[in-house]
Design an enzyme around this catalytic site. Structure first.
Site, PDB file in Angstrom:
ATOM      1  N   LYS A  98       0.779  -1.127   0.103  1.00 45.56           N
ATOM      2  CA  LYS A  98      -0.037  -0.020   0.028  1.00 45.56           C
ATOM      3  C   LYS A  98       0.771   1.421   0.156  1.00 45.56           C
ATOM      4  O   LYS A  98       2.042   1.272   0.584  1.00 45.56           O
ATOM      5  CB  LYS A  98      -0.803  -0.062   1.255  1.00 45.56           C
ATOM      6  CG  LYS A  98      -1.773   1.086   1.686  1.00 45.56           C
ATOM      7  CD  LYS A  98      -2.267   0.886   3.073  1.00 45.56           C
ATOM      8  CE  LYS A  98      -2.888   2.026   3.457  1.00 45.56           C
ATOM      9  NZ  LYS A  98      -2.206   3.423   3.670  1.00 45.56           N
ATOM     10  N   LYS A 103       7.391   0.763   1.200  1.00 47.16           N
ATOM     11  CA  LYS A 103       7.952   0.021   0.381  1.00 47.16           C
ATOM     12  C   LYS A 103       9.338   0.419  -0.244  1.00 47.16           C
ATOM     13  O   LYS A 103      10.259  -0.154  -0.064  1.00 47.16           O
ATOM     14  CB  LYS A 103       7.301   0.287  -0.952  1.00 47.16           C
ATOM     15  CG  LYS A 103       5.817  -0.625  -1.088  1.00 47.16           C
ATOM     16  CD  LYS A 103       5.137  -0.693  -2.123  1.00 47.16           C
ATOM     17  CE  LYS A 103       4.860   0.847  -2.546  1.00 47.16           C
ATOM     18  NZ  LYS A 103       3.875   1.538  -1.743  1.00 47.16           N
ATOM     19  N   LYS A 135       5.099   8.298  -8.175  1.00 48.58           N
ATOM     20  CA  LYS A 135       5.727   9.322  -7.523  1.00 48.58           C
ATOM     21  C   LYS A 135       7.076   9.359  -7.474  1.00 48.58           C
ATOM     22  O   LYS A 135       7.704  10.481  -7.303  1.00 48.58           O
ATOM     23  CB  LYS A 135       5.660   8.716  -5.915  1.00 48.58           C
ATOM     24  CG  LYS A 135       4.365   9.329  -5.301  1.00 48.58           C
ATOM     25  CD  LYS A 135       4.394   9.602  -3.655  1.00 48.58           C
ATOM     26  CE  LYS A 135       4.806   8.587  -2.914  1.00 48.58           C
ATOM     27  NZ  LYS A 135       4.615   7.350  -2.593  1.00 48.58           N
ATOM     28  N   ASP A 145      -1.422  -0.529  -4.168  1.00 49.97           N
ATOM     29  CA  ASP A 145      -2.929  -0.296  -3.661  1.00 49.97           C
ATOM     30  C   ASP A 145      -3.890   0.268  -4.609  1.00 49.97           C
ATOM     31  O   ASP A 145      -5.025   0.192  -4.193  1.00 49.97           O
ATOM     32  CB  ASP A 145      -3.042   0.481  -2.345  1.00 49.97           C
ATOM     33  CG  ASP A 145      -2.344   1.949  -2.345  1.00 49.97           C
ATOM     34  OD1 ASP A 145      -2.054   1.894  -3.740  1.00 49.97           O
ATOM     35  OD2 ASP A 145      -2.693   2.704  -1.481  1.00 49.97           O
TER      36      ASP A 145
HETATM   37  P1  ADP Z   1       5.806   3.816   0.235  1.00 49.00           P
HETATM   38  O1  ADP Z   1       7.154   3.475  -0.647  1.00 49.00           O
HETATM   39  O2  ADP Z   1       5.424   2.290   0.522  1.00 49.00           O
HETATM   40  O3  ADP Z   1       4.966   4.746  -0.199  1.00 49.00           O
HETATM   41  P2  ADP Z   1       7.968   5.081   2.068  1.00 49.00           P
HETATM   42  O4  ADP Z   1       8.972   3.945   2.035  1.00 49.00           O
HETATM   43  O5  ADP Z   1       7.970   6.361   1.219  1.00 49.00           O
HETATM   44  O6  ADP Z   1       6.581   4.318   1.677  1.00 49.00           O
HETATM   45  O7  ADP Z   1       7.516   5.436   3.714  1.00 49.00           O
HETATM   46  C1  ADP Z   1       6.694   6.380   4.044  1.00 49.00           C
HETATM   47  C2  ADP Z   1       7.229   7.061   5.403  1.00 49.00           C
HETATM   48  O8  ADP Z   1       7.393   6.108   6.448  1.00 49.00           O
HETATM   49  C3  ADP Z   1       8.672   7.615   5.102  1.00 49.00           C
HETATM   50  O9  ADP Z   1       8.661   8.680   5.523  1.00 49.00           O
HETATM   51  C4  ADP Z   1       9.436   6.681   5.882  1.00 49.00           C
HETATM   52  O10 ADP Z   1      10.700   7.197   6.491  1.00 49.00           O
HETATM   53  C5  ADP Z   1       8.627   6.123   7.021  1.00 49.00           C
HETATM   54  N1  ADP Z   1       9.025   4.639   7.575  1.00 49.00           N
HETATM   55  C6  ADP Z   1       8.885   3.422   6.490  1.00 49.00           C
HETATM   56  N2  ADP Z   1       9.244   2.450   7.383  1.00 49.00           N
HETATM   57  C7  ADP Z   1       9.663   2.864   8.667  1.00 49.00           C
HETATM   58  C8  ADP Z   1       9.967   2.491   9.996  1.00 49.00           C
HETATM   59  N3  ADP Z   1      10.303   0.929   9.956  1.00 49.00           N
HETATM   60  N4  ADP Z   1      10.190   3.090  10.682  1.00 49.00           N
HETATM   61  C9  ADP Z   1       9.903   4.493  11.003  1.00 49.00           C
HETATM   62  N5  ADP Z   1       9.479   5.069   9.623  1.00 49.00           N
HETATM   63  C10 ADP Z   1       9.454   4.210   8.615  1.00 49.00           C
HETATM   64 MG    MG Z   2       7.425   4.554  -2.517  1.00 48.17          MG
END
Ligand code: ADP
Ligand code: MG
Ligand code: SF4
Length: 287
Positions: free
Chosen positions: A10, A15, A41, A127
């Site tokens: 999601k 991710k 993105k 998602d």
């Molecule tokens: P996605 O790629 O799934 O959209 P992101 O990897 O960009 O999500 O993560 C979204 C936010 O959550 C980021 O700001 C990231 O730093 C934070 N985040 C992800 N995993 C963790 C974790 N294990 N602990 C703390 N923050 C996290």
């Molecule tokens: Mg991402």
């Protein structure tokens, strides 16, 4: 050439953070790694390349000039080759054209033969259930997918949707599931919820990743935890996860829950959490 691995989940679930730390850990262990962001993105590889500008494949294709690998890739931490497929013009949609166009171009450029990667990681938005999301697991791009999920219902709902897609395409040569990466784990019953979900769907946990300030702090520096905080416990969590994913050959076709089954399961957990928080039962008894 190389093991091709798709990481789903999601939006906002972690991710890109998780994939980038896996890439960094594999690079640190001496492997040749390519990370391909397949999310409109186009921020998948930010923390591998210090947030430096990287034109996306789709933007470059739209300009119409002959494209060289250097135009659409950059080497980040540990030599990880970073690529972003990019996305459609906002509001237009692409039904997967982005990922397809990126992969086709990379094949035309002979990327995999020339770079000779040990691992290629695809960071795929999971998602939005439009045609695009299934491309990497449907069209023979990868043979294995992992899904990042927290214990939140919407994250598990997205994971269950991925399971449905795998279930649909696996019989005709689509990818199988390597496991669930349980992210943002906190003390309490978060693990139990995800454990129960994987038990019910015939899948398994590839690793538990704690919610940690190290992740947020590293991100503020434009780095992975592996690069910014190599001595931290969180870095070791990512190293173990990377090792598991690199070596795991137990791939399964999941048994997704039906819509009403999933709703009942969630409702049940709602009641159990009430019982746990009010001391009626312990976590173990609740499952
Ligand atoms: P996605 O790629 O799934 O959209 P992101 O990897 O960009 O999500 O993560 C979204 C936010 O959550 C980021 O700001 C990231 O730093 C934070 N985040 C992800 N995993 C963790 C974790 N294990 N602990 C703390 N923050 C996290
Ligand atoms: Mg991402
Ligand atoms: Fe949007 Fe679907 Fe294209 Fe992804 S594949 S950018 S969700 S239209």
């Amino acid at each position: 050439i190389g093991k091709h691995i798709a990481i789903y989940g999601k939006g906002g679930i972690g991710k890109s953070t998780t994939t980038s730390n896996i890439s960094a850990a594999l690079a640190e262990a001496g492997y040749r790694v390519i990370q391909i962001g397949c999310d409109p993105k186009s921020d998948s590889t930010n923390t591998l390349r210090g947030n430096n500008y990287l034109p996306t494949v789709l933007d470059s294709l739209r300009e119409g000039n002959k494209i060289h690998l250097d135009d659409i890739s950059v080497k980040g931490f540990g030599g990880v080759l970073c690529i972003e497929s990019g996305g459609p013009v906002p509001g237009v949609g692409c039904a997967g054209r982005g990922i397809n166009a990126a992969v086709n171009l990379l094949q035309e450029l002979n990327l995999f033969e020339e770079f000779k990667p040990d691992y290629v990681l695809y960071d795929v938005l999971g998602d939005v259930v439009c045609g695009g999301f299934a491309v990497p697991i449907r069209d023979g791009i990868t043979d294995r997918a992992y899904v990042v999920s927290s214990s939140d219902f919407m994250a598990l709902y997205a994971a269950n949707n991925l399971f449905k897609a795998i279930n649909k395409y696996a019989p005709t040569g689509g990818a199988k599931l390597g496991g669930v990466i349980a992210n943002s784990m906190k003390p309490g019953y978060h693990r139990e919820i995800v454990d129960d979900f994987v038990a019910k769907t015939g899948t398994s946990i590839a690793g538990y990743v704690n919610r940690s300030l190290d992740v947020q702090q590293s991100e503020l520096y434009g780095k992975t935890v592996i690069e910014a905080k190599p001595q931290s416990a969180q870095a070791d969590i990512y190293r173990n996860l990377a090792k598991y994913i690199a070596e795991n050959e137990e791939l399964v076709v999941p048994n997704p829950l039906g819509s009403s089954e999933l709703r009942d399961w969630a409702r049940n957990w709602g009641d159990r959490i009430y019982d746990i928080e009010n001391g009626v039962v312990g976590v173990a008894e609740a499952i």
